[in-house]
Design an enzyme around this catalytic site. Structure first.
Site, short mmCIF file in Angstrom:
data_model
loop_
_atom_site.label_atom_id
_atom_site.label_comp_id
_atom_site.label_asym_id
_atom_site.label_seq_id
_atom_site.Cartn_x
_atom_site.Cartn_y
_atom_site.Cartn_z
N GLY A 70 0.85 -1.19 0.00
CA GLY A 70 0.00 0.00 0.00
C GLY A 70 0.89 1.24 0.00
O GLY A 70 0.59 2.26 0.61
N GLY A 117 -0.22 5.02 -1.00
CA GLY A 117 -1.23 5.76 -0.24
C GLY A 117 -0.61 6.93 0.52
O GLY A 117 0.58 7.22 0.40
N GLN A 118 -1.44 7.57 1.33
CA GLN A 118 -0.99 8.78 2.04
C GLN A 118 0.15 8.45 3.01
O GLN A 118 1.15 9.15 3.07
CB GLN A 118 -2.17 9.41 2.80
CG GLN A 118 -1.85 10.80 3.32
CD GLN A 118 -2.83 11.28 4.39
OE1 GLN A 118 -3.74 10.54 4.79
NE2 GLN A 118 -2.66 12.51 4.84
N ASP A 145 2.16 -1.87 -4.39
CA ASP A 145 0.80 -1.32 -4.39
C ASP A 145 0.05 -2.00 -5.53
O ASP A 145 0.66 -2.63 -6.40
CB ASP A 145 0.84 0.21 -4.61
CG ASP A 145 -0.38 0.90 -4.02
OD1 ASP A 145 -0.23 1.64 -3.04
OD2 ASP A 145 -1.50 0.69 -4.55
N ASP A 182 -1.65 -7.14 -5.76
CA ASP A 182 -2.99 -7.03 -5.19
C ASP A 182 -3.02 -7.90 -3.94
O ASP A 182 -2.70 -9.09 -4.01
CB ASP A 182 -3.99 -7.54 -6.25
CG ASP A 182 -5.43 -7.50 -5.77
OD1 ASP A 182 -5.67 -7.26 -4.56
OD2 ASP A 182 -6.32 -7.74 -6.61
N TYR A 214 -15.59 0.36 7.85
CA TYR A 214 -14.14 0.54 8.04
C TYR A 214 -13.78 0.31 9.51
O TYR A 214 -12.85 -0.45 9.83
CB TYR A 214 -13.77 1.96 7.59
CG TYR A 214 -12.35 2.37 7.88
CD1 TYR A 214 -11.28 1.76 7.25
CD2 TYR A 214 -12.09 3.41 8.77
CE1 TYR A 214 -9.97 2.17 7.51
CE2 TYR A 214 -10.79 3.83 9.02
CZ TYR A 214 -9.74 3.20 8.39
OH TYR A 214 -8.45 3.61 8.65
N LYS A 271 -11.51 -2.61 11.22
CA LYS A 271 -10.30 -2.32 12.01
C LYS A 271 -10.41 -2.95 13.41
O LYS A 271 -9.41 -3.46 13.94
CB LYS A 271 -10.09 -0.80 12.12
CG LYS A 271 -9.58 -0.18 10.83
CD LYS A 271 -8.18 -0.68 10.46
CE LYS A 271 -7.64 -0.12 9.18
NZ LYS A 271 -6.41 -0.79 8.72
#
Ligand code: SER
Length: 311
Positions: free
Chosen positions: A9, A12-13, A35, A50, A140, A144
């Site tokens: 990932g 991402g941010q 990613d 993936d 979400y 989590k």
């Protein structure tokens, strides 16, 4: 031992900043970014992967033999509400696949991020304690919360050294936020610099726990570098930076850009924000592995302007 670090990932941010920092610590050739999408360019090795594709995961782990893994791939709160089934599949099955790969390939340490989204309407909202009651209302948050318990289970049952923190809203300038409820606090900077105006999707008095990315990256790296005995909480740790409302942030931004204009047009993200804490008590992380934040609201805003307006 020489570390090989895999970041999943990576575009991402969090991943964008984390990969740069890890490359500076462990050396560019010891960091593998991955990613589902491919970047235009990458300073490190890059693997398109993936997290729902077990064969692709096996291939990447077999070829690179990572000793440390940061598994960041997930769908965030606002996007997940649009595609709840897809979000559940990506967040949970992705976690299962990466955790199993870490076991199969004898990875030493694994980082998996949780979020303030594990908390819900009946959680104490001010200085939410480490072991607060959790009743998340978003898919979400549910993924989590389940994921945190899964971390604890894999640690206890299989001795997988997985460590986790609950990220607050994260503010950064290198990459855009992607599909979260706290994204306004990132978007506002580029919009104000570009157009001098910003329309906020949360009400002016919506207080949420936030953190500057520099602090978040430091927490992410420090928790994985801490001696294993110090990590006593094997679900996930509360960590705190600062809390603010949109109005408080915009007042601070106006000190740097006096012509800035703000208005408020709330959408479905308001309901998500209203279910989350206003501030977080992180004394357990402070005690266990000496976590402490460094950035205040005003220092963060100055730093954002400095970086975003650099020629
Ligand atoms: N920033 C995230 C979100 O808004 C919270 O983890 O979804």
């Amino acid at each position: 031992m020489k570390e090989k670090v895999l970041v999943i990932g990576a575009m991402g941010q969090v991943g964008t900043d984390l990969v740069n920092k890890l490359a500076s610590i462990y050396g560019t050739s010891n960091v593998i970014a991955s990613d589902i999408k491919s970047p235009q360019k990458s300073n490190t090795f890059f693997e398109t992967m993936d997290v729902l594709d077990k064969n692709a995961i096996k291939d990447v782990f077999t070829r690179h033999k990572p000793t440390m893994v940061y598994h960041l791939a997930a769908m965030l709160s606002a996007t997940a509400e649009k595609y709840p089934k897809k979000a559940w599949e990506l967040n949970m099955q992705g976690q299962f696949n990466i955790f199993d790969a870490c076991l199969d390939h004898q990875v030493d340490r694994l980082f998996w991020p949780s979020s303030i989204a594990v908390f819900g309407p009946n959680t104490p909202k001010i200085l939410t304690p480490q072991n607060a009651y959790c009743d998340p209302t978003t898919i979400y948050g549910i993924s989590k919360l389940a994921g945190e318990q899964y971390c604890n289970y894999y640690y206890k049952r299989y001795n997988l050294d997985v460590r986790s923190i609950r990220y607050p809203g994260l503010i950064s300038w290198k990459a855009q936020a992607g599909g979260g409820t706290t994204d306004y606090a990132v978007e506002v900077f580029s919009e104000i610099i570009k157009t001098k105006s910003y329309s906020c999707f949360l009400k002016p008095d919506t207080m949420l726990p936030m953190m500057y990315m520099d602090d978040a990256i430091r927490a992410t790296i420090e928790i994985l570098e801490a001696p294993s005995v110090k990590i006593k909480e094997r679900t996930s740790y509360n960590i705190a930076g600062f809390s603010f409302t949109p109005k408080q942030l915009f007042d601070e931004i106006a000190l740097h850009e006096p012509a800035a204009e703000f208005d408020y047009q709330t959408d479905e993200r308001q309901q998500i924000a209203d279910s989350w804490p206003k501030s977080i008590d992180d004394k357990v992380a402070r005690n266990d592995w000496s976590w402490h934040h460094q950035f205040s609201l005003s220092k963060m805003v100055s730093n954002m302007f400095e970086n975003l307006t650099k020629p």
